[in-house]
Scaffold this motif. Structure first.
Motif, PDB file in Angstrom:
ATOM      1  N   GLY A   1      55.931  37.515 -28.600  1.00  0.00           N
ATOM      2  CA  GLY A   1      55.297  38.819 -28.831  1.00  0.00           C
ATOM      3  C   GLY A   1      54.528  39.296 -27.614  1.00  0.00           C
ATOM      4  O   GLY A   1      54.562  40.477 -27.248  1.00  0.00           O
ATOM      5  N   ILE A   2      53.841  38.383 -26.956  1.00  0.00           N
ATOM      6  CA  ILE A   2      53.081  38.724 -25.757  1.00  0.00           C
ATOM      7  C   ILE A   2      54.020  39.114 -24.636  1.00  0.00           C
ATOM      8  O   ILE A   2      53.782  40.093 -23.922  1.00  0.00           O
ATOM      9  CB  ILE A   2      52.177  37.541 -25.344  1.00  0.00           C
ATOM     10  N   LEU A   3      55.104  38.384 -24.489  1.00  0.00           N
ATOM     11  CA  LEU A   3      56.078  38.719 -23.451  1.00  0.00           C
ATOM     12  C   LEU A   3      56.694  40.090 -23.690  1.00  0.00           C
ATOM     13  O   LEU A   3      56.918  40.855 -22.751  1.00  0.00           O
ATOM     14  CB  LEU A   3      57.161  37.648 -23.376  1.00  0.00           C
ATOM     15  N   VAL A   4      56.956  40.413 -24.952  1.00  0.00           N
ATOM     16  CA  VAL A   4      57.525  41.722 -25.283  1.00  0.00           C
ATOM     17  C   VAL A   4      56.529  42.820 -24.939  1.00  0.00           C
ATOM     18  O   VAL A   4      56.896  43.847 -24.354  1.00  0.00           O
ATOM     19  CB  VAL A   4      57.928  41.776 -26.779  1.00  0.00           C
ATOM     20  N   LYS A   5      55.243  42.624 -25.270  1.00  0.00           N
ATOM     21  CA  LYS A   5      54.212  43.608 -24.924  1.00  0.00           C
ATOM     22  C   LYS A   5      54.146  43.802 -23.418  1.00  0.00           C
ATOM     23  O   LYS A   5      54.040  44.919 -22.918  1.00  0.00           O
ATOM     24  CB  LYS A   5      52.837  43.152 -25.432  1.00  0.00           C
TER      25      LYS A   5
ATOM     26  N   SER B   1      45.351  50.317 -11.687  1.00  0.00           N
ATOM     27  CA  SER B   1      45.560  49.531 -12.896  1.00  0.00           C
ATOM     28  C   SER B   1      46.273  48.242 -12.535  1.00  0.00           C
ATOM     29  O   SER B   1      47.056  48.193 -11.604  1.00  0.00           O
ATOM     30  CB  SER B   1      46.392  50.315 -13.913  1.00  0.00           C
ATOM     31  N   THR B   2      45.954  47.203 -13.284  1.00  0.00           N
ATOM     32  CA  THR B   2      46.616  45.928 -13.046  1.00  0.00           C
ATOM     33  C   THR B   2      47.271  45.467 -14.330  1.00  0.00           C
ATOM     34  O   THR B   2      46.858  45.821 -15.424  1.00  0.00           O
ATOM     35  CB  THR B   2      45.618  44.849 -12.583  1.00  0.00           C
ATOM     36  N   GLN B   3      48.276  44.682 -14.189  1.00  0.00           N
ATOM     37  CA  GLN B   3      48.998  44.155 -15.331  1.00  0.00           C
ATOM     38  C   GLN B   3      48.221  42.978 -15.898  1.00  0.00           C
ATOM     39  O   GLN B   3      47.754  42.114 -15.163  1.00  0.00           O
ATOM     40  CB  GLN B   3      50.376  43.717 -14.864  1.00  0.00           C
ATOM     41  N   THR B   4      48.068  42.944 -17.194  1.00  0.00           N
ATOM     42  CA  THR B   4      47.377  41.849 -17.842  1.00  0.00           C
ATOM     43  C   THR B   4      48.244  40.600 -17.740  1.00  0.00           C
ATOM     44  O   THR B   4      49.426  40.635 -18.033  1.00  0.00           O
ATOM     45  CB  THR B   4      47.120  42.168 -19.322  1.00  0.00           C
ATOM     46  N   SER B   5      47.621  39.505 -17.303  1.00  0.00           N
ATOM     47  CA  SER B   5      48.389  38.276 -17.148  1.00  0.00           C
ATOM     48  C   SER B   5      48.656  37.641 -18.505  1.00  0.00           C
ATOM     49  O   SER B   5      47.965  37.906 -19.491  1.00  0.00           O
ATOM     50  CB  SER B   5      47.640  37.295 -16.249  1.00  0.00           C
TER      51      SER B   5
END
Length: 130
Positions: free
Chosen positions: A4-8, A52-56
Motif C-alpha cells: 500500500g505504501i509503495l502504491v501511494k 517539495s520532497t518525496q516521502t521516503s
C-alpha cells in the motif's frame, strides 16, 4: 501494508511527472529524478527548485507503525479500564521511552516478575526511607 505504501509512493511520483509534463519541464524530468534519488541517499533535499520532497519509505512505515502503536496503547487502556489521565503520569512516559530505547524484541515482564520482583523491591525501598 508495504504494498500500500509503495502504491501511494508510485501515485505521488506519477502526479509529479504529469505536473512537469503540463508545465513544459518534461526534458529534465529524468535528470531531476536521478538527482532526487541520489540526494535522498545522502539525506539532503533535491535542488530541483520545486521545494517539495518525496516521502521516503522509512518515513511512511514509521508513521504507520506509530499510528498502530498509539491505537494499541489506547486499546490497552480501554480494555484494562485504566483511567486515560494516566497518560499524563511521567512514569508512563519514562516507561515508553525505555522500551523504545531497548528497541525491537523487548519482552515485557511477566505477571510474576511485576508482583514479586519489581513491585516488592519498590515497596521495600519505600519502607527503608520511611
Amino acid at each position: 501494508m508495504i504494498l500500500g505504501i509503495l502504491v501511494k509512493n508510485l501515485k505521488a511520483t506519477e502526479k509529479k511527472r504529469k505536473a512537469h509534463q503540463y508545465s513544459g519541464n518534461d526534458d529534465d524530468d529524468d535528470d531531476d529524478e536521478i538527482k532526487e534519488i541520489s540526494s535522498k541517499k545522502k539525506g539532503k533535499r533535491a535542488a530541483n527548485g520545486s521545494g517539495s520532497t518525496q516521502t521516503s519509505l522509512n518515513q511512511l512505515l514509521k508513521k504507520d507503525i506509530r499510528e498502530e502503536a498509539c491505537r494499541q496503547i489506547a486499546r490497552f487502556f480501554y480494555t484494562s479500564a485504566i483511567p486515560f489521565n494516566c497518560v499524563k503520569n511521567p512514569e508512563f512516559l519514562k516507561a515508553l521511552e525505555l522500551v523504545a530505547k531497548h528497541g525491537s524484541g523487548f519482552k515485557p515482564p511477566s505477571y510474576h516478575n511485576i508482583i514479586e520482583k519489581y513491585f516488592e523491591a519498590r515497596s521495600e525501598s519505600n519502607n527503608e526511607i520511611a
